[in-house]
Motif scaffolding. Structure first.
Motif, PDB file in Angstrom:
ATOM      1  N   HIS A 142       0.979  -1.416  -0.075  1.00 24.94           N
ATOM      2  CA  HIS A 142      -0.001  -0.037  -0.164  1.00 24.94           C
ATOM      3  C   HIS A 142       0.808   1.270   0.096  1.00 24.94           C
ATOM      4  O   HIS A 142       0.374   2.286  -0.045  1.00 24.94           O
ATOM      5  N   GLY A 143       2.184   1.314   0.147  1.00 21.77           N
ATOM      6  CA  GLY A 143       2.972   2.348   0.212  1.00 21.77           C
ATOM      7  C   GLY A 143       3.754   2.538  -1.083  1.00 21.77           C
ATOM      8  O   GLY A 143       4.624   3.309  -1.207  1.00 21.77           O
ATOM      9  N   GLY A 144       3.189   2.018  -2.144  1.00 23.40           N
ATOM     10  CA  GLY A 144       3.733   2.456  -3.604  1.00 23.40           C
ATOM     11  C   GLY A 144       4.995   1.169  -3.812  1.00 23.40           C
ATOM     12  O   GLY A 144       5.589   1.956  -4.751  1.00 23.40           O
ATOM     13  N   GLY A 145       5.218   0.347  -3.009  1.00 25.80           N
ATOM     14  CA  GLY A 145       6.447  -0.356  -3.315  1.00 25.80           C
ATOM     15  C   GLY A 145       6.376  -0.932  -4.679  1.00 25.80           C
ATOM     16  O   GLY A 145       5.623  -1.296  -5.436  1.00 25.80           O
ATOM     17  N   THR A 146       7.736  -1.074  -5.027  1.00 25.41           N
ATOM     18  CA  THR A 146       8.088  -1.917  -6.369  1.00 25.41           C
ATOM     19  C   THR A 146       8.641  -3.312  -6.223  1.00 25.41           C
ATOM     20  O   THR A 146       9.146  -3.629  -4.897  1.00 25.41           O
ATOM     21  N   PRO A 147       8.508  -4.039  -7.358  1.00 23.53           N
ATOM     22  CA  PRO A 147       9.202  -5.428  -6.995  1.00 23.53           C
ATOM     23  C   PRO A 147      10.900  -5.357  -6.650  1.00 23.53           C
ATOM     24  O   PRO A 147      11.448  -6.146  -5.787  1.00 23.53           O
ATOM     25  N   GLY A 149      12.064  -3.191  -4.689  1.00 22.83           N
ATOM     26  CA  GLY A 149      12.235  -2.863  -3.420  1.00 22.83           C
ATOM     27  C   GLY A 149      11.670  -3.794  -2.324  1.00 22.83           C
ATOM     28  O   GLY A 149      11.706  -3.538  -0.993  1.00 22.83           O
ATOM     29  N   ILE A 150      11.463  -4.988  -2.754  1.00 25.19           N
ATOM     30  CA  ILE A 150      10.996  -6.093  -1.796  1.00 25.19           C
ATOM     31  C   ILE A 150      11.785  -6.392  -0.736  1.00 25.19           C
ATOM     32  O   ILE A 150      11.335  -6.411   0.175  1.00 25.19           O
ATOM     33  N   VAL A 151      13.132  -6.830  -1.092  1.00 21.80           N
ATOM     34  CA  VAL A 151      14.198  -7.079  -0.182  1.00 21.80           C
ATOM     35  C   VAL A 151      14.339  -6.160   0.849  1.00 21.80           C
ATOM     36  O   VAL A 151      14.387  -6.431   2.151  1.00 21.80           O
ATOM     37  N   PRO A 152      14.568  -4.795   0.478  1.00 20.41           N
ATOM     38  CA  PRO A 152      14.671  -3.805   1.543  1.00 20.41           C
ATOM     39  C   PRO A 152      13.394  -3.625   2.383  1.00 20.41           C
ATOM     40  O   PRO A 152      13.719  -3.510   3.617  1.00 20.41           O
ATOM     41  N   ALA A 153      12.293  -3.959   1.849  1.00 16.63           N
ATOM     42  CA  ALA A 153      11.122  -3.790   2.739  1.00 16.63           C
ATOM     43  C   ALA A 153      11.041  -5.007   3.737  1.00 16.63           C
ATOM     44  O   ALA A 153      10.279  -4.524   4.787  1.00 16.63           O
ATOM     45  N   ILE A 154      11.619  -5.837   3.617  1.00 16.83           N
ATOM     46  CA  ILE A 154      11.410  -6.975   4.749  1.00 16.83           C
ATOM     47  C   ILE A 154      12.825  -7.303   5.273  1.00 16.83           C
ATOM     48  O   ILE A 154      12.906  -8.204   5.975  1.00 16.83           O
ATOM     49  N   ALA A 155      13.501  -6.201   5.134  1.00 13.05           N
ATOM     50  CA  ALA A 155      15.219  -6.201   5.928  1.00 13.05           C
ATOM     51  C   ALA A 155      15.056  -6.389   7.441  1.00 13.05           C
ATOM     52  O   ALA A 155      15.800  -6.674   8.141  1.00 13.05           O
ATOM     53  N   GLY A 156      13.869  -5.701   7.912  1.00 16.06           N
ATOM     54  CA  GLY A 156      13.604  -5.637   9.454  1.00 16.06           C
ATOM     55  C   GLY A 156      12.924  -7.032   9.893  1.00 16.06           C
ATOM     56  O   GLY A 156      12.596  -7.266  11.024  1.00 16.06           O
ATOM     57  N   ASN A 157      12.713  -7.980   8.939  1.00 17.08           N
ATOM     58  CA  ASN A 157      12.051  -9.290   9.313  1.00 17.08           C
ATOM     59  C   ASN A 157      13.030 -10.476   9.192  1.00 17.08           C
ATOM     60  O   ASN A 157      13.662 -10.509   8.208  1.00 17.08           O
ATOM     61  N   LEU A 158      13.105 -11.312  10.165  1.00 17.64           N
ATOM     62  CA  LEU A 158      13.976 -12.474  10.146  1.00 17.64           C
ATOM     63  C   LEU A 158      13.027 -13.706  10.040  1.00 17.64           C
ATOM     64  O   LEU A 158      12.140 -14.210  10.582  1.00 17.64           O
ATOM     65  N   CYS A 159      13.612 -14.832   9.176  1.00 17.06           N
ATOM     66  CA  CYS A 159      12.878 -15.991   9.137  1.00 17.06           C
ATOM     67  C   CYS A 159      14.109 -17.227   9.262  1.00 17.06           C
ATOM     68  O   CYS A 159      15.133 -17.178   8.734  1.00 17.06           O
ATOM     69  N   ARG A 160      13.845 -18.072  10.251  1.00 16.74           N
ATOM     70  CA  ARG A 160      14.629 -19.297  10.371  1.00 16.74           C
ATOM     71  C   ARG A 160      14.512 -20.319   9.451  1.00 16.74           C
ATOM     72  O   ARG A 160      15.172 -21.510   9.617  1.00 16.74           O
ATOM     73  N   LEU A 175       2.116  -8.081  -5.514  1.00 23.03           N
ATOM     74  CA  LEU A 175       2.433  -6.694  -6.495  1.00 23.03           C
ATOM     75  C   LEU A 175       1.958  -6.851  -7.728  1.00 23.03           C
ATOM     76  O   LEU A 175       1.480  -5.853  -8.381  1.00 23.03           O
ATOM     77  N   ALA A 176       2.244  -7.898  -8.438  1.00 24.05           N
ATOM     78  CA  ALA A 176       1.699  -7.986  -9.828  1.00 24.05           C
ATOM     79  C   ALA A 176       0.157  -8.051 -10.008  1.00 24.05           C
ATOM     80  O   ALA A 176      -0.416  -7.609 -10.941  1.00 24.05           O
ATOM     81  N   GLN A 177      -0.540  -8.211  -8.893  1.00 26.86           N
ATOM     82  CA  GLN A 177      -1.931  -8.273  -8.797  1.00 26.86           C
ATOM     83  C   GLN A 177      -2.669  -7.110  -7.838  1.00 26.86           C
ATOM     84  O   GLN A 177      -3.774  -6.981  -7.944  1.00 26.86           O
ATOM     85  N   ARG A 178      -1.745  -6.027  -7.739  1.00 28.26           N
ATOM     86  CA  ARG A 178      -2.157  -4.889  -7.048  1.00 28.26           C
ATOM     87  C   ARG A 178      -3.163  -4.323  -7.597  1.00 28.26           C
ATOM     88  O   ARG A 178      -3.275  -3.772  -8.696  1.00 28.26           O
ATOM     89  N   GLU A 179      -4.096  -3.908  -6.696  1.00 34.28           N
ATOM     90  CA  GLU A 179      -5.402  -2.913  -6.936  1.00 34.28           C
ATOM     91  C   GLU A 179      -5.094  -1.592  -6.330  1.00 34.28           C
ATOM     92  O   GLU A 179      -4.749  -1.575  -5.078  1.00 34.28           O
TER      93      GLU A 179
END
Length: 475
Positions: A142-147, A149-160, A175-179
């Motif tokens: 919803h913030g106008g993010g681009t493909p 920018g995905i990795v920077p957008a989740i840089a503050g989230n960790l998955c094990r 994002l490809a289906q964004r309305e």
């Protein structure tokens, strides 16, 4: 007869006051689709309230320090929704805002496109981190993010578990289906006329204040000298969540108008101390585009939304990323007590570990970044993780070259070092070794003795020898 949970909480607050307990603060905010009047102590974190009082357990508790992102929620203010870490956000800081948790992202039985894509791409395994990734993905969506920018957008989230590939694929699919339609929860924001924005400052029963003027700050500081100052709380909150420290009174300076200025002058950029990293980014990178890589690595997006320039300096942390930049530029700090102000050169600001020349009644009002013509700026951050990590060594250098006898030579150089010692350092010995040096010379050889003379610390992140070696390599 009590009609709601808010009524019960308000009654509980009154009982606490009558019994002489620590005065609670009353915070009014919107959480999902309900308005809440929350009675809480100054150091109550949003995550604790969501999980323990409202039982909204989709928001997870992981690190408790703003590193893992499992606690990520959306905070809406002035119609803009951003991801934040609930674990290090005081409840008082969301006064007047709209908190959206993972439970409210779906529209009834219809999943949000990010949620559906996470299912379709098999992007969840153990599931513990999934709510945080969903919220970060929704903020990007919803913030106008681009493909890109995905990795920077989740840089503050960790998955094990997943190795991130299916998570990234899920966000690409969404994002490809964004309305371009507003999310349903944007209609749930608390109307400004439904609350008193000065409620916390005016209430006689409070332990968390949010002044809007320097005069209000001066009055509160005099009345409550034991209160701690807080802005984004991304550093101070760790004393509560990691050290189990109780902080009875907080004065939140993030809403003081004088601390939110942005002014570009011919020879300097002036930024208010209460501006977050995100809010200051456009002005700072317009003046100093060389800082783009560094700025994107100050915490994750959640931290950059909450953390402030003044908080980064005011904590006097040796790993603060702003100080080496100011040192390299020869910057200054304007401080104020509400009635008088003074300007302090950054070289003179730090006095020891977590100590500065700030007086008890003062706060940081502005950061002054000089704009020096024909000066090149370099910033290098070395850390164990590329994203969302603190500096092992941060080197920032401002360099001006002149042509001398057909060779480019150093006419002016200033170097700031972070993560090295008890305070951010100005590397004067290295500057002297490089003064007048040609680009054709071996800078490692020229600065060998000056680097060897550095006395960096050894800790869990690196040894002193490693820090000296890295500094030499960066030069």
């Amino acid at each position: 007869m009590l009609g709601s949970k808010s009524d019960i909480i308000a009654l509980a607050a009154l009982i606490l006051i009558l019994l002489g307990a620590n005065d609670p603060t009353m915070t009014t905010c919107r959480i999902n689709d309900h308005t809440h009047h929350i009675a809480h102590s100054a150091d109550t974190m949003l995550l604790a309230y969501l999980r323990e009082t409202l039982h909204l357990t989709g928001t997870k508790e992981g690190c408790g320090s703003g590193d893992c992102g499992a606690c990520t929620v959306l905070l809406g203010q002035q119609g803009e929704y951003r991801a934040i870490n609930a674990c290090i956000t005081p409840v008082g800081a969301v006064h007047g805002g709209h908190v959206v948790t993972v439970e409210h992202i779906a529209d009834g039985d219809t999943l949000h496109p990010v949620q559906q894509a996470m299912i379709d791409e098999h992007a969840s395994q153990c599931g513990f981190c999934t709510p945080g990734f969903v919220i970060s993905g929704v903020a990007h969506y919803h913030g106008g993010g681009t493909p890109e920018g995905i990795v920077p957008a989740i840089a503050g989230n960790l998955c094990r578990c997943t190795g991130y590939r299916p998570i990234v694929s899920a966000l690409q699919t969404a994002l490809a289906q964004r309305e371009e339609t507003p999310p349903h929860w944007a209609q749930d924001a608390l109307p400004l006329d439904d609350m008193d924005d000065t409620e916390q400052a005016a209430s006689p029963a409070t332990s968390y204040w949010r002044p809007h003027t320097l005069a209000d700050f001066q009055r509160l500081r005099a009345q409550y000298p034991e209160a701690e100052l807080v802005a984004g709380a991304t550093d101070l909150a760790l004393r509560i969540t990691q050290n189990d420290e109780h902080i009875a009174q907080l004065i939140d300076v993030s809403g003081i108008d004088a601390l939110r200025v942005q002014e570009r002058r011919a020879d300097q950029l002036v930024l208010g101390a209460a501006l977050s990293y995100r809010e200051s980014q456009d002005a700072l990178l317009d003046a100093f585009p060389q800082l783009a890589a560094l700025w994107s690595r100050i915490g994750g997006p959640q931290v950059r939304t909450r953390g402030t320039l003044g908080g980064n300096l005011g904590s006097a942390s040796p790993i603060g990323d702003v100080a080496p930049v100011l040192i390299a530029l020869g910057g200054a700090v304007r401080v104020s007590n509400g009635s008088t102000a003074r300007t302090i050169a950054i070289d003179d600001f730090f006095t020891g570990y977590r100590q500065s020349v700030l007086r008890h009644d003062e706060l940081i009002e502005q950061l002054i970044f000089p704009i020096v013509p024909q000066t090149q700026l370099f910033a290098y951050k070395i850390s164990k993780r590329i994203e969302d990590d603190i500096s092992t060594v941060l080197l920032c250098a401002a360099l001006r070259l002149d042509l001398r006898q057909g060779e480019q030579c150093v006419a002016r150089v200033r170097i700031g070092l972070g993560g090295m010692a008890a305070t951010p350092l100005r590397a004067r010995g290295i500057e002297q070794a490089l003064q007048g040096a040609s680009l054709q010379q071996d800078w490692q050889a020229l600065t060998h003795d000056a680097v060897a003379a550095l006395t960096p610390m050894s800790d869990v992140r690196a040894s002193a020898d490693y820090r000296r070696t890295v500094t030499s390599a960066l030069l």
